[in-house]
Design an enzyme around this catalytic site. Structure first.
Site, PDB file in Angstrom:
ATOM      1  N   HIS A 197       0.826  -1.215   0.000  1.00  0.00           N
ATOM      2  CA  HIS A 197       0.000   0.000   0.000  1.00  0.00           C
ATOM      3  C   HIS A 197       0.857   1.260   0.000  1.00  0.00           C
ATOM      4  CE1 HIS A 197      -4.183  -1.721   1.069  1.00  0.00           C
ATOM      5  NE2 HIS A 197      -3.439  -2.655   0.524  1.00  0.00           N
ATOM      6  N   GLY A 238       4.455   5.957  -4.821  1.00  0.00           N
ATOM      7  CA  GLY A 238       5.704   5.215  -4.757  1.00  0.00           C
ATOM      8  C   GLY A 238       6.068   4.839  -3.329  1.00  0.00           C
ATOM      9  N   SER A 280       4.688   7.272   2.602  1.00  0.00           N
ATOM     10  CA  SER A 280       3.525   8.163   2.748  1.00  0.00           C
ATOM     11  C   SER A 280       2.417   7.472   3.539  1.00  0.00           C
ATOM     12  CB  SER A 280       3.002   8.612   1.382  1.00  0.00           C
ATOM     13  OG  SER A 280       2.719   7.493   0.562  1.00  0.00           O
ATOM     14  N   PRO A 295      -6.116  -1.387  -5.224  1.00  0.00           N
ATOM     15  CA  PRO A 295      -7.211  -2.145  -5.833  1.00  0.00           C
ATOM     16  C   PRO A 295      -8.210  -2.708  -4.820  1.00  0.00           C
ATOM     17  CG  PRO A 295      -5.171  -3.410  -5.868  1.00  0.00           C
ATOM     18  CD  PRO A 295      -4.817  -2.050  -5.358  1.00  0.00           C
ATOM     19  N   HIS A 326      -0.712 -13.247  -0.409  1.00  0.00           N
ATOM     20  CA  HIS A 326      -1.925 -13.701   0.275  1.00  0.00           C
ATOM     21  C   HIS A 326      -1.775 -15.143   0.788  1.00  0.00           C
ATOM     22  CE1 HIS A 326      -4.685 -10.462  -1.777  1.00  0.00           C
ATOM     23  NE2 HIS A 326      -3.849  -9.953  -0.902  1.00  0.00           N
ATOM     24  N   ASP A 385      -4.925 -17.675   3.094  1.00  0.00           N
ATOM     25  CA  ASP A 385      -4.476 -19.002   2.678  1.00  0.00           C
ATOM     26  C   ASP A 385      -5.311 -20.013   3.461  1.00  0.00           C
ATOM     27  OD1 ASP A 385      -3.255 -21.421   2.198  1.00  0.00           O
ATOM     28  OD2 ASP A 385      -1.229 -20.742   2.677  1.00  0.00           O
TER      29      ASP A 385
HETATM   30  C1  HEM Z   1      -5.131  -6.757  -6.943  1.00  0.00           C
HETATM   31  C2  HEM Z   1      -4.339  -6.762  -5.909  1.00  0.00           C
HETATM   32  C3  HEM Z   1      -4.766  -6.920  -4.466  1.00  0.00           C
HETATM   33  C4  HEM Z   1      -6.004  -6.829  -3.888  1.00  0.00           C
HETATM   34  C5  HEM Z   1      -7.335  -6.521  -4.547  1.00  0.00           C
HETATM   35  C6  HEM Z   1      -5.822  -7.089  -2.471  1.00  0.00           C
HETATM   36  C7  HEM Z   1      -6.840  -7.066  -1.529  1.00  0.00           C
HETATM   37  C8  HEM Z   1      -6.692  -7.361  -0.194  1.00  0.00           C
HETATM   38  C9  HEM Z   1      -7.754  -7.308   0.795  1.00  0.00           C
HETATM   39  C10 HEM Z   1      -9.178  -6.872   0.529  1.00  0.00           C
HETATM   40  C11 HEM Z   1      -7.237  -7.703   1.978  1.00  0.00           C
HETATM   41  C12 HEM Z   1      -7.948  -7.789   3.322  1.00  0.00           C
HETATM   42  C13 HEM Z   1      -7.674  -6.523   4.108  1.00  0.00           C
HETATM   43  C14 HEM Z   1      -8.372  -6.394   5.435  1.00  0.00           C
HETATM   44  O1  HEM Z   1      -9.098  -7.292   5.867  1.00  0.00           O
HETATM   45  O2  HEM Z   1      -8.178  -5.336   6.088  1.00  0.00           O
HETATM   46  C15 HEM Z   1      -5.842  -8.007   1.751  1.00  0.00           C
HETATM   47  C16 HEM Z   1      -4.976  -8.445   2.723  1.00  0.00           C
HETATM   48  C17 HEM Z   1      -3.625  -8.650   2.500  1.00  0.00           C
HETATM   49  N1  HEM Z   1      -2.925  -8.331   1.353  1.00  0.00           N
HETATM   50 FE1  HEM Z   1      -3.715  -7.885  -0.435  1.00  0.00          FE
HETATM   51  N2  HEM Z   1      -4.498  -7.338  -2.222  1.00  0.00           N
HETATM   52  C18 HEM Z   1      -3.826  -7.226  -3.409  1.00  0.00           C
HETATM   53  C19 HEM Z   1      -2.463  -7.359  -3.588  1.00  0.00           C
HETATM   54  C20 HEM Z   1      -1.565  -7.560  -2.582  1.00  0.00           C
HETATM   55  C21 HEM Z   1      -0.132  -7.479  -2.723  1.00  0.00           C
HETATM   56  C22 HEM Z   1       0.587  -7.130  -4.029  1.00  0.00           C
HETATM   57  C23 HEM Z   1       0.409  -7.746  -1.513  1.00  0.00           C
HETATM   58  C24 HEM Z   1       1.856  -7.774  -1.087  1.00  0.00           C
HETATM   59  C25 HEM Z   1       2.871  -7.979  -1.893  1.00  0.00           C
HETATM   60  C26 HEM Z   1      -0.694  -8.030  -0.611  1.00  0.00           C
HETATM   61  C27 HEM Z   1      -0.566  -8.439   0.690  1.00  0.00           C
HETATM   62  C28 HEM Z   1      -1.618  -8.651   1.567  1.00  0.00           C
HETATM   63  C29 HEM Z   1      -1.458  -9.241   2.884  1.00  0.00           C
HETATM   64  C30 HEM Z   1      -0.185  -9.809   3.460  1.00  0.00           C
HETATM   65  C31 HEM Z   1      -2.729  -9.224   3.480  1.00  0.00           C
HETATM   66  C32 HEM Z   1      -3.081  -9.688   4.913  1.00  0.00           C
HETATM   67  C33 HEM Z   1      -2.910  -8.501   5.835  1.00  0.00           C
HETATM   68  C34 HEM Z   1      -3.092  -8.790   7.302  1.00  0.00           C
HETATM   69  O3  HEM Z   1      -3.207  -9.946   7.709  1.00  0.00           O
HETATM   70  O4  HEM Z   1      -3.094  -7.802   8.059  1.00  0.00           O
HETATM   71  N3  HEM Z   1      -1.868  -7.880  -1.286  1.00  0.00           N
HETATM   72  N4  HEM Z   1      -5.536  -7.781   0.422  1.00  0.00           N
END
Ligand code: HEM
Ligand SMILES: *[C@@H]1O[C@H](CO)[C@@H](O)[C@H](O)[C@H]1NC(C)=O
Ligand SMILES: *[C@@H]1O[C@H](CO)[C@@H](O)[C@H](O)[C@H]1NC(C)=O
Ligand SMILES: *[C@@H]1O[C@H](CO)[C@@H](O)[C@H](O)[C@H]1NC(C)=O
Ligand SMILES: *[C@@H]1O[C@H](CO)[C@@H](O)[C@H](O)[C@H]1NC(C)=O
Ligand SMILES: *[C@@H]1O[C@H](CO)[C@@H](O)[C@H](O)[C@H]1NC(C)=O
Length: 333
Positions: free
Chosen positions: A73, A79, A83, A166, A196, A248
């Site tokens: 984020h 970038g 921020s 996204p 994820h 997962d």
């Molecule tokens: C199209 C791309 C992506 C979408 C739509 C997306 C969406 C989301 C959403 C909706 C959540 C749940 C957030 C919450 O419950 O507060 C999440 C969690 C997460 N995302 Fe993504 N994500 C994307 C790409 C990525 C990328 C590129 C990374 C890291 C390289 C990432 C790492 C994570 C991690 C590690 C979590 C778990 C966070 C936690 O347990 O606190 N995501 N993501």
């Protein structure tokens, strides 16, 4: 004897290697080991960060997920310039999408230690990048060569979050475009979503898939019925999202950075819509197959994707500043 699938994995890995995905981005203005020798004679910046991550991880392995998401984020809006860490009434972290972001206190603690050792040297943006790398390795993931040399930005606006970060129901086609606009291609995108493999999602981000998907009165047909049942019990229909679910769905590897996420997707056990659609979009389905098949492939290509993510629109040289306190820009004098 190699199985045909193994031959395919090897061939595709080689192709990707030669097309530049395997190596770090030669055009990056960052470098590996930027802080070497810059923090006094006896202190090593990367060792200090690694020590702090290790101590924290021992009691809280969810720090890996917190940092991975924080890094993403940060990099996708303005970038990788920290921020995302800035406090303020309308700063990025106040946007709805970012409410669940975690790890701010941990970054503050690392920054405090570094400022006590060599003040004004290490950017908050680099602390996020290095800590993420270390947390990934501690969680069983690859120890990739994280680059450093970023400077911190001074702008953070909540109103820019929605056009840069996204939503969970973004289509793969739109997501490819968004990532491309940041200089990250669809191969890197598919491996980055492998993040994820750890962490959780609030029910509010996927409940629409469980009961009345797209006005059909039915769950999302691309989700396995078993998973629908188990997610429904975690996220009751009329509840106010008190719960979250593991991204997962392989119980034995919720804290492990591995390729099981891709195996789950192949079993229709992706929690977010964007996760599951990776298996059906023609430009990503083959990548999912290879990542699911080969741990080595996942480790190598997740590594290079993370290095490329870390280079998005960075400030370097005399741009930006080195913040003293990660939550605020430096005072002007
Ligand atoms: C199209 C791309 C992506 C979408 C739509 C997306 C969406 C989301 C959403 C909706 C959540 C749940 C957030 C919450 O419950 O507060 C999440 C969690 C997460 N995302 Fe993504 N994500 C994307 C790409 C990525 C990328 C590129 C990374 C890291 C390289 C990432 C790492 C994570 C991690 C590690 C979590 C778990 C966070 C936690 O347990 O606190 N995501 N993501
Ligand atoms: C998918 O790949 C094809 C062939 O490389 C390309 O023409 C097309 O633009 C890609 N689609 C998306 C959404 O990236
Ligand atoms: C949702 O429904 C609309 C209209 O029936 C359809 O065009 C669209 O493809 C559906 N979207 C999904 C993701 O199923
Ligand atoms: C999920 O998000 C809602 C806001 O949409 C919030 O009230 C709730 O506390 C969150 N739940 C968890 C488990 O984080
Ligand atoms: C689940 O995770 C374990 C431990 O990492 C692994 O051995 C197993 O193959 C995974 N199962 C699936 C279906 O991904
Ligand atoms: C932000 O930084 C830029 C240079 O990077 C500088 O020109 C500008 O004055 C700064 N703005 C604030 C509010 O500090």
């Amino acid at each position: 004897m190699l199985k045909p699938a193994q031959v395919l994995v090897t061939l595709v890995s080689l192709l990707l290697a030669f097309s530049g995905h395997y190596c770090s981005n030669a055009a990056s203005p960052l470098q590996v080991g930027f802080y070497q020798g810059k923090c006094g004679a006896n202190a090593d910046v990367e060792e200090i960060v690694a020590g702090a991550v290790k101590a924290h991880f021992a009691s809280d392995p969810t720090i890996t997920a917190a940092l991975l998401r924080l890094h993403f984020h940060d990099c996708f809006l303005n970038g990788c310039d920290a921020s995302i860490l800035l406090d303020g009434d309308d700063s990025e972290k106040t946007a709805d999408t970012n409410i669940g972001l975690r790890g701010f206190d941990f970054i503050d603690a690392v920054k405090e230690t570094l400022e006590a050792t060599c003040p004004g040297v290490v950017s908050c943006a680099d602390i996020i990048a290095l800590a993420t790398r270390d947390a990934v390795a501690l969680a069983g993931g690859p120890m990739y060569k994280a680059e450093t040399g970023r400077r911190d930005g001074n702008v953070s606006r909540a109103e820019l979050v929605d056009e840069n970060i996204p939503p969970p129901d973004i289509s793969v086609a739109e997501s490819i475009q968004l990532f491309q606009s940041k200089g990250v291609d669809h191969v890197d995108m598919t491996y980055l979503l492998g993040a994820h493999t750890v962490g959780v999602a609030n029910c509010s981000f996927f409940q629409y898939r469980l009961y009345d998907f797209n006005g059909t009165g039915q769950p999302d047909p691309t989700m396995s019925p078993d998973l629908v049942t188990s997610l429904r019990s975690r996220c009751p229909k009329d509840a106010t999202f008190e719960n979250a679910a593991n991204l997962d769905q392989n119980r034995t590897s919720i804290f492990t950075v591995d390729n099981s996420y891709y195996n789950q997707l192949k079993m229709h056990r992706g929690v977010l819509q964007i996760d599951q659609e990776l298996t059906s979009h023609p430009n990503t389905t083959g990548i999912v197959d290879i990542a699911a098949e080969s741990t080595t492939d996942f480790q190598n290509l997740f590594s290079s994707a993370m290095v490329n993510l870390g280079a998005v629109e960075v400030l370097t040289g005399s741009q930006g500043e080195i913040r003293t306190f990660c939550r605020a820009v430096n005072a002007k004098n």
